[in-house]
Design a protein around this motif. Structure first.
Motif, mmCIF file in Angstrom:
data_model
loop_
_atom_site.group_PDB
_atom_site.id
_atom_site.type_symbol
_atom_site.label_atom_id
_atom_site.label_comp_id
_atom_site.label_asym_id
_atom_site.label_seq_id
_atom_site.Cartn_x
_atom_site.Cartn_y
_atom_site.Cartn_z
ATOM 1 N N TYR A 1 3.589 0.952 11.565
ATOM 2 C CA TYR A 1 2.406 1.281 12.364
ATOM 3 C C TYR A 1 1.221 1.654 11.475
ATOM 4 O O TYR A 1 0.104 1.147 11.667
ATOM 5 C CB TYR A 1 2.731 2.426 13.314
ATOM 6 C CG TYR A 1 1.529 2.969 14.062
ATOM 7 C CD1 TYR A 1 1.049 2.322 15.193
ATOM 8 C CD2 TYR A 1 0.881 4.126 13.632
ATOM 9 C CE1 TYR A 1 -0.056 2.812 15.877
ATOM 10 C CE2 TYR A 1 -0.225 4.624 14.315
ATOM 11 C CZ TYR A 1 -0.689 3.971 15.428
ATOM 12 O OH TYR A 1 -1.774 4.451 16.096
ATOM 13 N N SER B 1 -7.571 -10.060 22.164
ATOM 14 C CA SER B 1 -6.904 -8.910 21.570
ATOM 15 C C SER B 1 -5.392 -9.095 21.640
ATOM 16 O O SER B 1 -4.884 -9.995 22.300
ATOM 17 C CB SER B 1 -7.308 -7.623 22.311
ATOM 18 O OG SER B 1 -8.716 -7.444 22.269
ATOM 19 N N LYS C 1 -4.925 3.962 2.885
ATOM 20 C CA LYS C 1 -5.672 2.703 2.923
ATOM 21 C C LYS C 1 -6.206 2.422 4.317
ATOM 22 O O LYS C 1 -7.368 2.048 4.489
ATOM 23 C CB LYS C 1 -4.778 1.555 2.455
ATOM 24 C CG LYS C 1 -5.486 0.206 2.444
ATOM 25 C CD LYS C 1 -4.572 -0.897 1.932
ATOM 26 C CE LYS C 1 -5.279 -2.247 1.944
ATOM 27 N NZ LYS C 1 -4.400 -3.337 1.446
ATOM 28 N N THR C 2 -5.371 2.584 5.332
ATOM 29 C CA THR C 2 -5.795 2.293 6.704
ATOM 30 C C THR C 2 -6.353 3.528 7.407
ATOM 31 O O THR C 2 -7.048 3.407 8.421
ATOM 32 C CB THR C 2 -4.617 1.763 7.534
ATOM 33 O OG1 THR C 2 -3.595 2.781 7.629
ATOM 34 C CG2 THR C 2 -4.024 0.523 6.901
ATOM 35 N N GLN D 1 0.840 -1.190 0.000
ATOM 36 C CA GLN D 1 0.000 0.000 0.000
ATOM 37 C C GLN D 1 0.878 1.245 0.000
ATOM 38 O O GLN D 1 2.034 1.193 0.442
ATOM 39 C CB GLN D 1 -0.938 0.002 1.200
ATOM 40 C CG GLN D 1 -0.227 -0.078 2.533
ATOM 41 C CD GLN D 1 -1.183 -0.203 3.702
ATOM 42 O OE1 GLN D 1 -1.753 0.771 4.154
ATOM 43 N NE2 GLN D 1 -1.374 -1.432 4.193
ATOM 44 N N SER E 1 -1.066 6.536 5.861
ATOM 45 C CA SER E 1 -1.521 5.608 4.828
ATOM 46 C C SER E 1 -2.990 5.878 4.550
ATOM 47 O O SER E 1 -3.814 5.853 5.476
ATOM 48 C CB SER E 1 -1.337 4.150 5.272
ATOM 49 O OG SER E 1 -2.021 3.265 4.399
ATOM 50 N N ARG F 1 -4.582 5.541 9.020
ATOM 51 C CA ARG F 1 -3.777 5.769 10.217
ATOM 52 C C ARG F 1 -2.618 6.711 9.896
ATOM 53 O O ARG F 1 -2.142 6.786 8.762
ATOM 54 C CB ARG F 1 -3.240 4.454 10.767
ATOM 55 C CG ARG F 1 -4.312 3.407 10.998
ATOM 56 C CD ARG F 1 -3.735 2.122 11.536
ATOM 57 N NE ARG F 1 -3.439 2.231 12.964
ATOM 58 C CZ ARG F 1 -2.938 1.243 13.684
ATOM 59 N NH1 ARG F 1 -2.664 0.083 13.114
ATOM 60 N NH2 ARG F 1 -2.713 1.382 14.961
ATOM 61 N N THR G 1 0.592 0.961 8.423
ATOM 62 C CA THR G 1 0.152 -0.068 7.482
ATOM 63 C C THR G 1 -0.372 -1.321 8.177
ATOM 64 O O THR G 1 -0.796 -2.260 7.500
ATOM 65 C CB THR G 1 1.304 -0.461 6.536
ATOM 66 O OG1 THR G 1 2.428 -0.892 7.306
ATOM 67 C CG2 THR G 1 1.718 0.715 5.659
ATOM 68 N N SER G 2 -0.337 -1.337 9.519
ATOM 69 C CA SER G 2 -0.803 -2.512 10.269
ATOM 70 C C SER G 2 -2.286 -2.372 10.616
ATOM 71 O O SER G 2 -2.770 -1.280 10.887
ATOM 72 C CB SER G 2 -0.005 -2.677 11.558
ATOM 73 O OG SER G 2 1.366 -2.865 11.275
ATOM 74 N N ASP G 3 -2.955 -3.506 10.615
ATOM 75 C CA ASP G 3 -4.374 -3.511 10.983
ATOM 76 C C ASP G 3 -4.560 -3.570 12.494
ATOM 77 O O ASP G 3 -5.589 -3.138 13.014
ATOM 78 C CB ASP G 3 -5.081 -4.707 10.338
ATOM 79 C CG ASP G 3 -5.105 -4.600 8.821
ATOM 80 O OD1 ASP G 3 -5.202 -3.464 8.311
ATOM 81 O OD2 ASP G 3 -5.010 -5.642 8.159
ATOM 82 N N GLU G 4 -3.578 -4.126 13.196
ATOM 83 C CA GLU G 4 -3.681 -4.277 14.638
ATOM 84 C C GLU G 4 -2.513 -3.586 15.323
ATOM 85 O O GLU G 4 -1.399 -3.573 14.808
ATOM 86 C CB GLU G 4 -3.683 -5.761 15.028
ATOM 87 C CG GLU G 4 -4.843 -6.559 14.462
ATOM 88 C CD GLU G 4 -6.135 -6.302 15.213
ATOM 89 O OE1 GLU G 4 -6.088 -5.635 16.260
ATOM 90 O OE2 GLU G 4 -7.180 -6.787 14.752
ATOM 91 N N THR G 5 -2.770 -3.025 16.486
ATOM 92 C CA THR G 5 -1.717 -2.415 17.294
ATOM 93 C C THR G 5 -1.624 -3.161 18.614
ATOM 94 O O THR G 5 -2.568 -3.133 19.402
ATOM 95 C CB THR G 5 -2.004 -0.925 17.565
ATOM 96 O OG1 THR G 5 -2.117 -0.238 16.327
ATOM 97 C CG2 THR G 5 -0.873 -0.304 18.384
#
Length: 491
Positions: free
Chosen positions: A183, A233, A141-142, A70, A139, A144, A185-189
């Motif tokens: 960070y 989680s 896309k996300t 992305q 990004s 974020r 580009t990640s879906d989860e943190t």
């Protein structure tokens, strides 16, 4: 009118002959330089000539950028002229180089004063601000983004000669920028929850900074206040050197959390009190604390400078936490305690020693003081860090509980360890946190220290060097030039 014969003129006029050769060579050299320059520009080829390789990125960064699927936009916010400062220009140069590492990266400089509306689109939190010198990684896309300050690109050390008490000692731009790219580009943190309410120690700002850069959020957790945490989680609970015990209700809450696939890190020191409920939880997963005192080493290769500063051995070298350590990573533990596997525990629980001492390690008996075995001492080897993992099938789902017990809190506490904390220690802790997150990858890229070596010479050497470089060498160059000029004049 006679026809001009160039060849005859060249033969008769030596100046024209040598001048023609010189002109042709000069033209060829210029053409080569232009072609090479265009080649480097078109291929984005650069050479890092800095001694510390400040603009050379690590394999970790290249792996992350090669897997990008992305687009990521990077904006450097600088008011007019602000990007020309020493460290700001270094950041800009780094980002211009960084942009060329992936087709998905785009870097652009924006003026927060001239175009405040553009900067304001990234301000969602009430305490967020963007000022000149900030870098924003985002990004589309996300949706974020991450805001970085100039201080995030640098490391600082104490300096009593500085008016502020600190000086810039290193370069951390790669870690900050690559971490921000990962960070956004990640879906989860993933999150690390520090348990509170029992006199626990808290992680210092240095460790939290490493965690944040590695894309971990850090929060506090109070079970008495009703704070809840879900094992589904990407969360881990940290219990850091508690001074009092948990209640029966808290024990039940933590046990339920763990048996449903929770993750917990327990750290303790040699002066730790016996805390029955905490230790019952550890024993449920096959581990127990040794309360006999701290460990010293007598094996030369397993301590640094003095016997309480231990260089550990790797237990299970095939474990992912250890295989992901850099080969050059040095680990140091100041006066750690031992953790042991219980004789009887759930057969589904796998307990693995990660770091151990040598056989020459000792826990001294009260009253014994020799750096050698005395009657009453406990002999090694001892376990410094152990990992327990328990898998259980729940219907179509496999849940894995993970508990890591560490016999030291000072190994990542810079002040408590009197500064005896290595980059390897931080990397190990981040590897443990990352391993507990399953598919969520964290990142650790050590900063690069600026060289601060001074050249010390005597006055005699300085005067001699000055005479040679200021008088003799320039005079020699001028003399050679005059000689060549007079010789050519006679041709």
């Amino acid at each position: 009118m006679a026809k001009f014969d160039f060849k005859s003129a060249v033969k008769k006029n030596k100046n024209l002959k040598y001048g023609g050769y010189a002109t042709i060579i000069t033209v060829i050299a210029v053409i080569i330089l232009v072609v090479v320059n265009l080649l480097f520009e078109s291929l984005h080829l650069t050479i890092d000539l800095t001694r510390e390789e400040l603009y050379t990125v690590s394999s970790e960064t290249m792996d992350i950028l090669n897997e990008l699927d992305q687009d990521v936009d990077i904006y450097g916010f600088y008011a007019t002229g602000d990007d020309e400062g020493t460290y700001s220009s270094m950041v800009v140069n780094f980002l211009e180089m960084y942009e060329n590492l992936s087709d998905h990266l785009k870097f652009e400089i924006k003026d927060p004063v001239g175009d405040p509306a553009f900067a304001n689109q990234f301000l969602q939190g009430p305490n967020e601000t963007i000022t000149s010198g900030n870098v924003v990684v985002t990004s589309a896309k996300t949706g974020r983004y991450k805001i970085l300050a100039l201080s995030d690109m640098l490391t600082f050390s104490y300096d009593s000669n500085s008016s502020s008490g600190y000086r810039v000692s290193g370069w951390d731009a790669e870690s900050a920028i690559t971490g921000a790219v990962q960070y956004v580009t990640s879906d989860e943190t993933p999150a690390l929850y520090q348990l509170t309410g029992h006199g626990e120690s808290v992680l210092d700002d240095r460790v939290i900074g490493y965690l944040n850069t590695s894309n971990f959020d850090v929060f506090s957790l109070n079970l008495i206040s009703g704070d809840d945490i879900s094992p589904e989680s990407y969360n881990t609970i940290l219990v850091n050197s508690p001074k009092s015990d948990i209640t029966d209700m808290e024990y039940d809450t933590l046990l339920t959390y763990m048996e449903n696939g929770g993750r917990l890190i327990y750290m303790f020191d040699s002066n730790a009190e016996v805390l029955p409920n905490f230790e019952k939880l550890l024993m449920r997963f096959g581990m127990e604390i040794d309360h006999n005192g701290y460990i010293i080493e007598t094996t030369d290769t397993n301590y640094y400078s003095y016997n309480e500063l231990i260089i550990p051995n790797k237990g299970d070298e095939t474990h992912e936490i250890l295989t992901n350590l850099e080969e050059s990573a040095q680990l140091l533990f100041l006066a750690p305690s031992a953790v042991a596997e219980t004789k009887n525990h759930n057969r589904l629980t796998k307990v693995t020693p990660l770091l151990t001492t040598s056989e020459g390690a000792l826990i001294k008996a009260e009253g014994n003081s020799m750096v050698a075995y005395e009657e009453g001492d406990i002999q090694g080897p001892f376990n410094l860090i152990m990992m327990a993992e328990e898998q259980e099938q729940r219907g179509n789902e496999v849940r894995t509980a993970e508990l890591c017990v560490i016999g030291s809190t000072t190994f990542i506490s810079y002040d408590a360890a009197y500064g005896l904390v290595t980059n390897g220690n931080y990397q190990l802790f981040l590897n443990i946190c990352s391993y507990m997150q399953d598919s969520v990858d964290s990142l650790y890229i050590p900063s690069k220290e600026f060289s601060s070596e001074n050249l010390i010479t005597s006055m005699r050497t300085a005067i001699t060097g000055g005479v040679i470089f200021v008088i003799i060498i320039p005079a020699l160059i001028i003399g050679i030039g005059i000689f060549i000029w007079l010789r050519r004049k006679k041709l």
